[in-house]
Design an enzyme around this catalytic site. Structure first.
Site, PDB file in Angstrom:
ATOM      1  N   GLU A  89      33.061  39.612  21.343  1.00  0.00           N
ATOM      2  CA  GLU A  89      32.062  40.552  21.876  1.00  0.00           C
ATOM      3  C   GLU A  89      32.711  41.690  22.660  1.00  0.00           C
ATOM      4  O   GLU A  89      32.052  42.347  23.466  1.00  0.00           O
ATOM      5  CB  GLU A  89      31.083  39.807  22.800  1.00  0.00           C
ATOM      6  CG  GLU A  89      30.286  38.720  22.124  1.00  0.00           C
ATOM      7  CD  GLU A  89      29.211  39.238  21.187  1.00  0.00           C
ATOM      8  OE1 GLU A  89      29.236  40.443  20.849  1.00  0.00           O
ATOM      9  OE2 GLU A  89      28.366  38.435  20.783  1.00  0.00           O
ATOM     10  N   HIS A 122      29.143  38.000  30.308  1.00  0.00           N
ATOM     11  CA  HIS A 122      28.118  37.618  29.329  1.00  0.00           C
ATOM     12  C   HIS A 122      28.003  36.098  29.313  1.00  0.00           C
ATOM     13  O   HIS A 122      29.021  35.392  29.248  1.00  0.00           O
ATOM     14  CB  HIS A 122      28.510  38.125  27.934  1.00  0.00           C
ATOM     15  CG  HIS A 122      27.708  37.518  26.835  1.00  0.00           C
ATOM     16  ND1 HIS A 122      26.329  37.529  26.812  1.00  0.00           N
ATOM     17  CD2 HIS A 122      28.079  36.846  25.708  1.00  0.00           C
ATOM     18  CE1 HIS A 122      25.888  36.913  25.733  1.00  0.00           C
ATOM     19  NE2 HIS A 122      26.935  36.487  25.044  1.00  0.00           N
TER      20      HIS A 122
HETATM   21  P1  13P Z   1      33.716  34.669  22.296  1.00  0.00           P
HETATM   22  O1  13P Z   1      34.280  33.286  22.527  1.00  0.00           O
HETATM   23  O2  13P Z   1      34.271  35.319  21.065  1.00  0.00           O
HETATM   24  O3  13P Z   1      33.850  35.521  23.524  1.00  0.00           O
HETATM   25  O4  13P Z   1      32.158  34.513  21.977  1.00  0.00           O
HETATM   26  C1  13P Z   1      31.325  33.743  22.768  1.00  0.00           C
HETATM   27  C2  13P Z   1      29.919  34.212  22.762  1.00  0.00           C
HETATM   28  O5  13P Z   1      29.151  33.805  23.597  1.00  0.00           O
HETATM   29  C3  13P Z   1      29.452  35.197  21.745  1.00  0.00           C
HETATM   30  O6  13P Z   1      28.187  35.667  22.072  1.00  0.00           O
END
Ligand code: 13P
Length: 269
Positions: free
Chosen positions: A78, A97
């Protein structure tokens, strides 16, 4: 001069907090920190954010391209979403996030957090709009978030989770906690017959306190166009699109519900 190793340790600590508080499951969630105009530290893709050590953390440039990553680690899938926030909000130093359960349930139900129910949430967040659904890892999510990024420091991601950003890692994380606590209280009070909302005057006093404290970041207290025009502000009008036109359909629906329930109450029906 920034101590990169210290920041990497802090990212790992915040990852643990997010994981331990149940704000993510499995390998979900991601965190980034801006260390200079063209250098950003971020969590790697596909690992539990609760069990990271500093060697896991990757460094990318403003385009999200790898500057440094240890073997076996690649930046978050992301990363484009994080980079868009930094690009469009130069005051932001960290982006978080996560998929906190209650906030994500609201994002799945398509209900933005607009009801003014407690002072802390009103002061810290104002209201929290929902950015329309996008496929993870594509430009769809950055494009959807971009609509709100100038007006808010916290956004729900439709059918996905939540995104918060601020001028430090801790502040960005704290906003995520505030979003989840607000969502949890809103959910629970709805089960108890519906929240008794703060009045328009009470909301305005809280907005005034926020202004007096000189709190950083974007917030409807300062930016709701309706507020600027002397009309009722975001919490009262539901114009969570930040455009003064009630652009968020969920917010509009919520507004209609709020007005209807107020009218019914006024009429004593
Ligand atoms: P990543 O592990 O690639 O950061 O993705 C986790 C996630 O929550 C995608 O929305």
């Amino acid at each position: 001069m920034v101590n990169e190793f210290e920041i990497k340790k802090q990212i790992c600590d915040i990852g643990k907090r997010i994981y331990n508080r149940g704000m993510v499951a499995n390998n979900d969630g991601n965190i980034s920190v801006k260390i200079s105009d063209n250098e950003f530290l971020c969590t790697p893709t596909g690992v539990s954010k609760g069990f990271m050590t500093p060697e896991y953390i990757c460094k990318v440039d403003a385009e999200g391209k790898v500057i440094q990553a240890n073997p076996g680690f690649k930046p978050s899938s992301e990363i484009k979403m994080h980079m868009r926030v930094y690009k469009e909000r130069p005051d932001v130093k960290s982006v978080v996030h996560a998929h906190p359960m209650y906030a994500t349930a609201f994002a799945i139900a398509g209900i933005p957090l607009t009801q003014p129910i407690m002072p802390e949430a009103v002061i810290a967040l104002g209201c929290v709009p929902i950015a329309k659904y996008g496929t993870p890892s594509t430009n769809e999510i950055p494009d959807a978030v971009s609509e709100y990024v100038q007006y808010f420091d916290a956004v729900l991601l439709e059918n996905h989770g939540a995104l918060t950003f601020s001028d430090s890692l801790l502040a960005a994380y704290n906003k995520m906690e505030s979003v989840e606590f607000y969502a949890q209280l809103l959910y629970l009070s709805r089960q108890l017959g519906g929240p008794k909302e703060l009045s328009d005057a009470q909301v305005q006093r809280l907005y005034e306190i926020r202004r007096q404290f000189g709190m950083t970041g974007k917030h409807p207290a300062n930016l709701c166009p309706n507020n600027k025009e002397g009309k009722p502000s975001c919490h009262n009008c539901g114009s969570c699109g930040g455009k003064g036109d009630c652009a968020t359909s969920g917010a509009t629906e919520d507004l209609i519900k709020n007005i209807t329930s107020k009218v019914i109450k006024e009429l004593g029906l």
